[in-house]
Enzyme design. Structure first.
Site, short mmCIF file in Angstrom:
data_model
loop_
_atom_site.label_atom_id
_atom_site.label_comp_id
_atom_site.label_asym_id
_atom_site.label_seq_id
_atom_site.Cartn_x
_atom_site.Cartn_y
_atom_site.Cartn_z
N GLU A 1 44.30 47.85 48.52
CA GLU A 1 44.39 46.80 47.71
C GLU A 1 42.99 46.24 47.47
N ARG B 1 37.62 43.71 32.33
CA ARG B 1 38.34 42.36 31.58
C ARG B 1 37.51 41.86 30.34
N GLN B 2 36.57 41.77 30.62
CA GLN B 2 35.58 41.42 29.23
C GLN B 2 35.64 42.32 28.15
N LYS C 1 38.97 44.97 54.79
CA LYS C 1 37.91 46.02 54.52
C LYS C 1 37.06 45.96 55.91
N TYR D 1 40.53 39.95 51.14
CA TYR D 1 40.01 41.38 50.89
C TYR D 1 39.17 41.84 51.54
N THR E 1 50.60 51.76 43.09
CA THR E 1 50.87 50.60 42.67
C THR E 1 50.52 50.05 41.34
N THR F 1 33.17 48.72 51.50
CA THR F 1 32.29 47.97 50.49
C THR F 1 31.28 47.25 51.12
N ASP F 2 30.36 46.91 50.36
CA ASP F 2 29.17 46.16 50.75
C ASP F 2 29.75 44.71 51.10
N GLU F 3 30.97 44.20 50.53
CA GLU F 3 31.40 42.91 50.86
C GLU F 3 31.59 42.80 52.29
N ILE G 1 50.29 55.26 52.17
CA ILE G 1 49.59 55.60 53.24
C ILE G 1 50.26 54.90 54.60
N ARG H 1 35.91 31.17 41.39
CA ARG H 1 36.62 31.65 42.38
C ARG H 1 36.25 30.92 43.58
P1 NAD Z 1 42.08 50.60 42.77
O1 NAD Z 1 42.67 49.38 42.84
O2 NAD Z 1 41.42 50.88 41.29
O3 NAD Z 1 42.54 51.64 43.33
C1 NAD Z 1 43.48 51.76 44.41
C2 NAD Z 1 44.30 52.92 44.51
O4 NAD Z 1 44.89 52.79 45.76
C3 NAD Z 1 45.42 52.81 43.38
O5 NAD Z 1 45.49 53.96 43.03
C4 NAD Z 1 46.52 52.37 44.32
O6 NAD Z 1 47.94 52.85 43.77
C5 NAD Z 1 46.43 53.22 45.41
N1 NAD Z 1 47.15 52.54 46.71
C6 NAD Z 1 47.20 51.12 46.83
N2 NAD Z 1 48.04 50.87 48.14
C7 NAD Z 1 48.49 52.06 48.48
C8 NAD Z 1 49.20 52.50 49.47
N3 NAD Z 1 49.77 51.68 50.55
N4 NAD Z 1 49.49 53.80 49.78
C9 NAD Z 1 49.05 54.79 48.78
N5 NAD Z 1 48.26 54.49 47.88
C10 NAD Z 1 47.84 53.07 47.58
O7 NAD Z 1 40.53 50.40 43.51
P2 NAD Z 1 39.18 50.83 43.35
O8 NAD Z 1 38.36 49.81 42.87
O9 NAD Z 1 39.26 52.48 42.84
O10 NAD Z 1 38.60 50.96 45.01
C11 NAD Z 1 38.92 52.27 45.72
C12 NAD Z 1 38.26 52.12 47.15
O11 NAD Z 1 36.97 51.96 47.00
C13 NAD Z 1 38.98 51.02 48.00
O12 NAD Z 1 38.93 51.36 49.33
C14 NAD Z 1 37.86 49.67 47.70
O13 NAD Z 1 37.78 49.02 48.73
C15 NAD Z 1 36.45 50.59 47.78
N6 NAD Z 1 35.36 50.22 47.04
C16 NAD Z 1 35.53 49.72 45.65
C17 NAD Z 1 34.56 49.18 45.07
C18 NAD Z 1 34.51 48.73 43.43
O14 NAD Z 1 33.68 48.20 43.00
N7 NAD Z 1 35.60 48.95 42.94
C19 NAD Z 1 33.15 49.27 45.51
C20 NAD Z 1 33.00 49.57 47.07
C21 NAD Z 1 34.08 50.16 47.65
O1 DAU Z 2 30.95 44.81 46.25
C1 DAU Z 2 32.12 46.08 46.11
C2 DAU Z 2 33.34 45.14 45.47
O2 DAU Z 2 33.19 45.02 44.00
C3 DAU Z 2 34.51 46.01 45.80
O3 DAU Z 2 34.77 45.92 47.19
C4 DAU Z 2 35.81 45.17 45.04
O4 DAU Z 2 37.03 46.29 45.29
C5 DAU Z 2 35.57 45.12 43.44
O5 DAU Z 2 36.62 44.66 43.03
C6 DAU Z 2 34.11 44.24 43.77
O6 DAU Z 2 34.57 43.01 43.91
P1 DAU Z 2 34.00 41.83 42.90
O7 DAU Z 2 34.78 40.57 43.45
O8 DAU Z 2 32.50 41.71 43.05
O9 DAU Z 2 34.41 42.52 41.42
P2 DAU Z 2 35.07 41.72 40.44
O10 DAU Z 2 35.21 42.72 39.18
O11 DAU Z 2 36.26 41.03 40.54
O12 DAU Z 2 34.03 40.51 39.88
C7 DAU Z 2 32.62 41.01 39.66
C8 DAU Z 2 31.93 39.35 39.55
O13 DAU Z 2 32.52 38.78 38.43
C9 DAU Z 2 32.35 38.39 40.55
O14 DAU Z 2 31.03 37.53 40.70
C10 DAU Z 2 33.37 37.58 39.96
C11 DAU Z 2 32.97 37.59 38.53
N1 DAU Z 2 34.03 37.33 37.48
C12 DAU Z 2 35.10 38.22 37.79
C13 DAU Z 2 36.31 38.45 36.82
C14 DAU Z 2 37.43 39.10 37.05
C15 DAU Z 2 33.87 36.50 36.34
O15 DAU Z 2 33.06 35.93 36.24
N2 DAU Z 2 34.97 36.69 35.55
C16 DAU Z 2 36.04 37.27 35.50
O16 DAU Z 2 36.98 37.50 34.91
#
Ligand code: NAD
Ligand code: DAU
Length: 332
Positions: free
Chosen positions: A81, A191-192, A152, A148, A36, A121-123, A59, A271
């Protein structure tokens, strides 16, 4: 030699896990990833072909997952996602991948009696007040806020039901916010960093007092590997590294580390339904399985992450304008 199937292994945390596994174990890895907008083939560059292969697919494709699962010993399920803001604008892909996709994986693992580790996720626990002395534990009730986190939570509950009803050999981990290389630039920290590198001002939602519990992606990988090796089937483990910081602190730190004035950022629209605070108590993982995080110093891990984005403009540069244009339509 173990063969593991890693879903979502071309995304941020999944690709870091694949690199970690290839470097630290003798396991062979197949990645199944739909590529994606969040998945990137380049995230798997440099891995030896005899240790890691990529299959491009969904998947939620039951025939494909049945075939792939049948030839592996373990599935580690990262695909999702993953971005809250996207889920607030268009929830449907979150249901398709996070709920239906997980269901398809569960059915394939059940049929072929394959071990599953489900990444969550902890969310799923909702949020905490800033002054709440408690942190999330494995027994905190589920109370998700966004589409989201609701999907999860739904996927976790499906895994729990398959464990209880069908004896599925599965474990679950719920981790806090990850940072590190290869995170998509829609997310807060990258992003930042890329805003500054691209001559834009960082964007802080609301007052920025929301707290996230940061963990380096390599510490997440080591925790998952520990659970695969020593975790008790049917159980849930929380993963966190005592990294609570508010967003205001993080944005100022990024600016300082990049040589900019600490107030050179914009406050933008908050948000909707924004969770106030996440905080993980990872005592169970540490005391029962002996895991400990290695990245104690957030500032130095963040500095390395900034260097990674500085050195990989080709990885994110083409997408930057489109990502910022999408945010600007929501005044963010
Ligand atoms: P990401 O969005 O960077 O990566 C997701 C991956 O899944 C991508 O490579 C995408 O192409 C693939 N994907 C999406 N839909 C798909 C489908 N239908 N079939 C096959 N592949 C598909 O996400 P991330 O931040 O690496 O998170 C990965 C996992 O960890 C997620 O399950 C998320 O809920 C969990 N998680 C993330 C965080 C965080 O801080 N980012 C924290 C805790 C848990
Ligand atoms: O806690 C685990 C989760 O952490 C994962 O399950 C999610 O996949 C992952 O995306 C993340 O979720 P958050 O919503 O906490 O992450 P995000 O990076 O989107 O935002 C982090 C914090 O920063 C949140 O409080 C929103 C804020 N934010 C985010 C963006 C994109 C800003 O202030 N400015 C921004 O531009």
């Amino acid at each position: 030699m173990q063969k593991i199937l890693v879903t979502g292994g071309a995304g941020f945390i999944g690709s870091n896990f694949v690199h970690y596994v290839v470097e630290n174990t003798d396991m062979n890895v197949t990645v199944i990833d739909k590529l994606t907008y969040a998945g990137n083939r380049q995230n798997l560059a440099g891995l030896p072909e005899d240790r890691a292969q990529l299959v491009v697919g969904d998947i939620a494709d039951a025939a494909l997952m049945d075939e792939l699962v049948s030839t592996h010993d373990t599935v580690v399920h990262y695909a999702a996602e993953s971005h809250n803001d996207n889920s607030l604008r268009d929830p449907r892909p979150f249901l398709d991948t996070n709920i239906i996709g997980t269901y398809v994986i569960l059915e394939a693992c059940r049929k072929h009696d394959v071990r599953l580790h489900h990444i969550s996720t902890d969310e799923v626990y909702g949020d905490l007040e800033l002054d709440d002395p408690n942190r999330f534990t494995e027994t905190t009730p589920y109370n998700p806020s966004s589409p989201y986190s609701a999907t999860k939570a739904g996927s976790d509950l499906l895994v729990r039901a398959w464990v209880r009803s069908f004896g599925m050999r599965a474990t679950i981990s719920n981790c806090s916010n990850n940072y590190g290389p290869r995170q998509h630039i829609e997310k807060f920290i990258p992003r930042q960093i890329t805003n500054i590198l691209d001559g834009r001002r960082p964007k802080l939602y609301g007052a920025g007092l929301n707290v996230r519990d940061w963990i380096h992606s390599d510490d997440h990988s080591s925790a998952v590997l520990t659970i695969l090796e020593k975790g008790e089937l049917g159980e849930t483990y929380l993963i966190g590294a005592d990294g609570e910081k508010n967003n205001l602190h993080v944005i100022r730190l990024i600016l300082r580390l990049m040589g900019e004035p600490e107030d050179a950022f914009d406050h933008v629209a908050d948000r909707v339904g924004h969770d106030m605070r996440y905080a993980i108590d990872s005592t169970r993982l540490r005391s029962e399985l002996g895991w400990a995080p290695q990245f104690g110093d957030f500032e130095s891990g963040l500095g390395d992450t900034i260097d990674w984005y500085r050195e990989h403009v080709g990885w994110w540069g083409r997408e930057k304008s489109a990502v910022e244009a999408a945010y600007s339509t929501h005044s963010q």
